[in-house]
Design a protein around this motif. Sequence first.
Motif, PDB file in Angstrom:
ATOM      1  N   TRP A 208      -5.313  -6.421  -5.994  1.00  0.00           N
ATOM      2  CA  TRP A 208      -6.343  -5.630  -5.331  1.00  0.00           C
ATOM      3  C   TRP A 208      -5.999  -5.404  -3.862  1.00  0.00           C
ATOM      4  O   TRP A 208      -6.099  -4.276  -3.361  1.00  0.00           O
ATOM      5  N   ARG A 209      -5.591  -6.465  -3.166  1.00  0.00           N
ATOM      6  CA  ARG A 209      -5.200  -6.334  -1.757  1.00  0.00           C
ATOM      7  C   ARG A 209      -4.068  -5.318  -1.596  1.00  0.00           C
ATOM      8  O   ARG A 209      -4.085  -4.472  -0.689  1.00  0.00           O
ATOM      9  N   LEU A 210      -3.065  -5.395  -2.474  1.00  0.00           N
ATOM     10  CA  LEU A 210      -1.913  -4.498  -2.376  1.00  0.00           C
ATOM     11  C   LEU A 210      -2.320  -3.052  -2.642  1.00  0.00           C
ATOM     12  O   LEU A 210      -1.848  -2.125  -1.977  1.00  0.00           O
ATOM     13  N   GLN A 211      -3.217  -2.855  -3.601  1.00  0.00           N
ATOM     14  CA  GLN A 211      -3.692  -1.508  -3.896  1.00  0.00           C
ATOM     15  C   GLN A 211      -4.493  -0.956  -2.724  1.00  0.00           C
ATOM     16  O   GLN A 211      -4.321   0.203  -2.324  1.00  0.00           O
ATOM     17  N   GLU A 212      -5.379  -1.767  -2.163  1.00  0.00           N
ATOM     18  CA  GLU A 212      -6.160  -1.343  -1.005  1.00  0.00           C
ATOM     19  C   GLU A 212      -5.261  -1.045   0.195  1.00  0.00           C
ATOM     20  O   GLU A 212      -5.556  -0.161   0.999  1.00  0.00           O
ATOM     21  N   PHE A 213      -4.174  -1.770   0.296  1.00  0.00           N
ATOM     22  CA  PHE A 213      -3.233  -1.589   1.405  1.00  0.00           C
ATOM     23  C   PHE A 213      -2.496  -0.257   1.291  1.00  0.00           C
ATOM     24  O   PHE A 213      -1.998   0.263   2.284  1.00  0.00           O
ATOM     25  N   GLY A 214      -2.432   0.275   0.072  1.00  0.00           N
ATOM     26  CA  GLY A 214      -1.767   1.562  -0.141  1.00  0.00           C
ATOM     27  C   GLY A 214      -0.460   1.491  -0.877  1.00  0.00           C
ATOM     28  O   GLY A 214       0.273   2.494  -0.938  1.00  0.00           O
ATOM     29  N   CYS A 215      -0.128   0.332  -1.450  1.00  0.00           N
ATOM     30  CA  CYS A 215       1.150   0.201  -2.153  1.00  0.00           C
ATOM     31  C   CYS A 215       1.187   1.150  -3.347  1.00  0.00           C
ATOM     32  O   CYS A 215       0.213   1.301  -4.074  1.00  0.00           O
ATOM     33  N   GLN A 216       2.329   1.789  -3.555  1.00  0.00           N
ATOM     34  CA  GLN A 216       2.483   2.791  -4.600  1.00  0.00           C
ATOM     35  C   GLN A 216       3.215   2.259  -5.820  1.00  0.00           C
ATOM     36  O   GLN A 216       3.570   3.008  -6.716  1.00  0.00           O
ATOM     37  N   GLY A 217       3.452   0.983  -5.868  1.00  0.00           N
ATOM     38  CA  GLY A 217       4.071   0.375  -7.033  1.00  0.00           C
ATOM     39  C   GLY A 217       4.021  -1.128  -6.901  1.00  0.00           C
ATOM     40  O   GLY A 217       4.165  -1.674  -5.807  1.00  0.00           O
ATOM     41  N   THR A 218       3.771  -1.821  -8.003  1.00  0.00           N
ATOM     42  CA  THR A 218       3.779  -3.284  -7.997  1.00  0.00           C
ATOM     43  C   THR A 218       4.488  -3.763  -9.256  1.00  0.00           C
ATOM     44  O   THR A 218       4.504  -3.074 -10.281  1.00  0.00           O
ATOM     45  N   ALA A 219       5.071  -4.948  -9.176  1.00  0.00           N
ATOM     46  CA  ALA A 219       5.773  -5.495 -10.334  1.00  0.00           C
ATOM     47  C   ALA A 219       5.803  -7.013 -10.248  1.00  0.00           C
ATOM     48  O   ALA A 219       5.831  -7.586  -9.154  1.00  0.00           O
ATOM     49  N   LEU A 220       5.769  -7.651 -11.415  1.00  0.00           N
ATOM     50  CA  LEU A 220       6.026  -9.085 -11.500  1.00  0.00           C
ATOM     51  C   LEU A 220       7.531  -9.271 -11.633  1.00  0.00           C
ATOM     52  O   LEU A 220       8.169  -8.664 -12.495  1.00  0.00           O
ATOM     53  N   ALA A 221       8.105 -10.084 -10.785  1.00  0.00           N
ATOM     54  CA  ALA A 221       9.549 -10.266 -10.760  1.00  0.00           C
ATOM     55  C   ALA A 221       9.898 -11.750 -10.884  1.00  0.00           C
ATOM     56  O   ALA A 221       9.256 -12.594 -10.259  1.00  0.00           O
TER      57      ALA A 221
ATOM     58  N   TRP B 289       8.445 -16.982 -10.203  1.00  0.00           N
ATOM     59  CA  TRP B 289       7.867 -15.652 -10.343  1.00  0.00           C
ATOM     60  C   TRP B 289       7.289 -15.188  -9.013  1.00  0.00           C
ATOM     61  O   TRP B 289       6.734 -15.983  -8.251  1.00  0.00           O
ATOM     62  N   PHE B 290       7.426 -13.897  -8.747  1.00  0.00           N
ATOM     63  CA  PHE B 290       6.906 -13.293  -7.527  1.00  0.00           C
ATOM     64  C   PHE B 290       6.217 -11.972  -7.877  1.00  0.00           C
ATOM     65  O   PHE B 290       6.506 -11.352  -8.902  1.00  0.00           O
ATOM     66  N   ILE B 291       5.311 -11.558  -7.015  1.00  0.00           N
ATOM     67  CA  ILE B 291       4.773 -10.202  -7.073  1.00  0.00           C
ATOM     68  C   ILE B 291       5.483  -9.394  -5.999  1.00  0.00           C
ATOM     69  O   ILE B 291       5.558  -9.804  -4.841  1.00  0.00           O
ATOM     70  N   LYS B 292       6.024  -8.245  -6.417  1.00  0.00           N
ATOM     71  CA  LYS B 292       6.673  -7.350  -5.467  1.00  0.00           C
ATOM     72  C   LYS B 292       5.900  -6.041  -5.404  1.00  0.00           C
ATOM     73  O   LYS B 292       5.421  -5.540  -6.431  1.00  0.00           O
ATOM     74  N   ALA B 293       5.786  -5.507  -4.206  1.00  0.00           N
ATOM     75  CA  ALA B 293       5.059  -4.261  -4.007  1.00  0.00           C
ATOM     76  C   ALA B 293       5.828  -3.387  -3.025  1.00  0.00           C
ATOM     77  O   ALA B 293       6.610  -3.885  -2.206  1.00  0.00           O
ATOM     78  N   TYR B 294       5.573  -2.074  -3.109  1.00  0.00           N
ATOM     79  CA  TYR B 294       6.366  -1.123  -2.342  1.00  0.00           C
ATOM     80  C   TYR B 294       5.466  -0.085  -1.683  1.00  0.00           C
ATOM     81  O   TYR B 294       4.502   0.396  -2.284  1.00  0.00           O
ATOM     82  N   ILE B 295       5.805   0.248  -0.435  1.00  0.00           N
ATOM     83  CA  ILE B 295       5.043   1.248   0.299  1.00  0.00           C
ATOM     84  C   ILE B 295       5.983   1.922   1.304  1.00  0.00           C
ATOM     85  O   ILE B 295       6.840   1.257   1.909  1.00  0.00           O
ATOM     86  N   PRO B 296       5.902   3.245   1.455  1.00  0.00           N
ATOM     87  CA  PRO B 296       6.812   3.941   2.387  1.00  0.00           C
ATOM     88  C   PRO B 296       6.671   3.420   3.817  1.00  0.00           C
ATOM     89  O   PRO B 296       5.556   3.187   4.297  1.00  0.00           O
ATOM     90  N   THR B 297       7.788   3.232   4.492  1.00  0.00           N
ATOM     91  CA  THR B 297       7.753   2.725   5.868  1.00  0.00           C
ATOM     92  C   THR B 297       7.063   3.694   6.817  1.00  0.00           C
ATOM     93  O   THR B 297       6.549   3.292   7.861  1.00  0.00           O
ATOM     94  N   ILE B 298       7.027   4.969   6.438  1.00  0.00           N
ATOM     95  CA  ILE B 298       6.402   5.960   7.314  1.00  0.00           C
ATOM     96  C   ILE B 298       4.893   5.754   7.407  1.00  0.00           C
ATOM     97  O   ILE B 298       4.243   6.216   8.336  1.00  0.00           O
ATOM     98  N   THR B 299       4.317   5.034   6.440  1.00  0.00           N
ATOM     99  CA  THR B 299       2.857   4.855   6.409  1.00  0.00           C
ATOM    100  C   THR B 299       2.395   3.544   7.039  1.00  0.00           C
ATOM    101  O   THR B 299       1.222   3.405   7.363  1.00  0.00           O
ATOM    102  N   LYS B 300       3.304   2.566   7.182  1.00  0.00           N
ATOM    103  CA  LYS B 300       2.904   1.256   7.686  1.00  0.00           C
ATOM    104  C   LYS B 300       3.965   0.714   8.638  1.00  0.00           C
ATOM    105  O   LYS B 300       5.163   0.941   8.449  1.00  0.00           O
ATOM    106  N   GLU B 301       3.486  -0.032   9.634  1.00  0.00           N
ATOM    107  CA  GLU B 301       4.385  -0.701  10.569  1.00  0.00           C
ATOM    108  C   GLU B 301       4.355  -2.208  10.310  1.00  0.00           C
ATOM    109  O   GLU B 301       3.515  -2.716   9.554  1.00  0.00           O
ATOM    110  N   ALA B 302       5.270  -2.921  10.963  1.00  0.00           N
ATOM    111  CA  ALA B 302       5.352  -4.370  10.775  1.00  0.00           C
ATOM    112  C   ALA B 302       4.031  -5.051  11.126  1.00  0.00           C
ATOM    113  O   ALA B 302       3.645  -6.042  10.502  1.00  0.00           O
ATOM    114  N   MET B 303       3.329  -4.508  12.114  1.00  0.00           N
ATOM    115  CA  MET B 303       2.038  -5.084  12.501  1.00  0.00           C
ATOM    116  C   MET B 303       1.031  -4.992  11.347  1.00  0.00           C
ATOM    117  O   MET B 303       0.228  -5.905  11.128  1.00  0.00           O
ATOM    118  N   ASP B 304       1.084  -3.879  10.583  1.00  0.00           N
ATOM    119  CA  ASP B 304       0.197  -3.736   9.432  1.00  0.00           C
ATOM    120  C   ASP B 304       0.510  -4.789   8.373  1.00  0.00           C
ATOM    121  O   ASP B 304      -0.394  -5.349   7.748  1.00  0.00           O
TER     122      ASP B 304
END
Length: 295
Positions: free
Chosen positions: A22-35, A41-56
């Motif tokens: 839920w947090r990742l979806q609210e953050f704007g991530c456009q893909g998630t996967a269990l890896a 096991w880890f959760i990995k999520a992806y979001i374009p760098t143009i939309t978020k900075e390191a501070m976010d």
Amino acid sequence: MTTSWWEIKINYIPELEDNIFWRLQEFGCQGTALAKEKDAWFIKAYIPTITKEAMDLAALSLWLKQDFILEGDNSLDISWKIIDDEDWASSWKNHWQPMEIGDRFCIYPAWIEPPKESDRIIIRLDPGSAFGTGVHATTQLCLESLEMRLDEPEKELVIADIGCGSGILSIGARFLGAKQVYATDIDPLATLATKENSELNQVNDIQVFDGSIDQLKLIPGLKFDGIVCNILAEVIKTLIPDMTEMIKPDGWVILSGILVDQSIDISTILEKNGWMIASLWKRGEWCCLNGRRRQ
């Protein structure tokens, strides 16, 4: 120009899985996967760098840490790095494995050859950057609801998939016997993924539109037997009047992307618009509302 992405990596805690997604979806991530890496096991999520900075990302880390502490767990391990498009694609291929969902489905990554014979309906999927791999509870709840609703093959049903993402629900509906599916998404990457995955599964009669249900309202006389919508609750609230306008008198709706504590608001709006709640299915903090139009 090459697009770069933030890859976010979080240690997997089953009890906190729904909250993390839920947090990742609210953050704007456009893909998630269990890896799985080695034995962990880890959760990995992806979001374009143009939309978020390191501070976010630091703020996201703080929110997740607070969530963990509230659940009595202090083991949050989160990291992030920048990857390019090619690395994004290989991340899915390295970590995503076949997954059984409900009583009838099995989701296969496009790069893994499925068995020639199976007692399950196989959906092959290459999500790209679109949401909807089958990992998230909301997608699973929608597929399971479709299994229940589309158990009448003699009926030639017309279905709408609002917020189609990777196309997994549209394809699932066609495999379950729906005659025609109209799929929409405001993200052009999602509509592209739906088209490509339809071809991958050799499924026709899925018409894909950029936009939302308003695009379907432009088609004269179009009415639906059923509507499935797996997006955020706040958006669903605004779409219910349009869904009511475009559903047949005895039609049904499947709504997910809804947290359990948001379900009362959604149910109230549905009832005010002439729907009755047939069932509410829960999985962790998420739920799926199944509604039937009052005649």
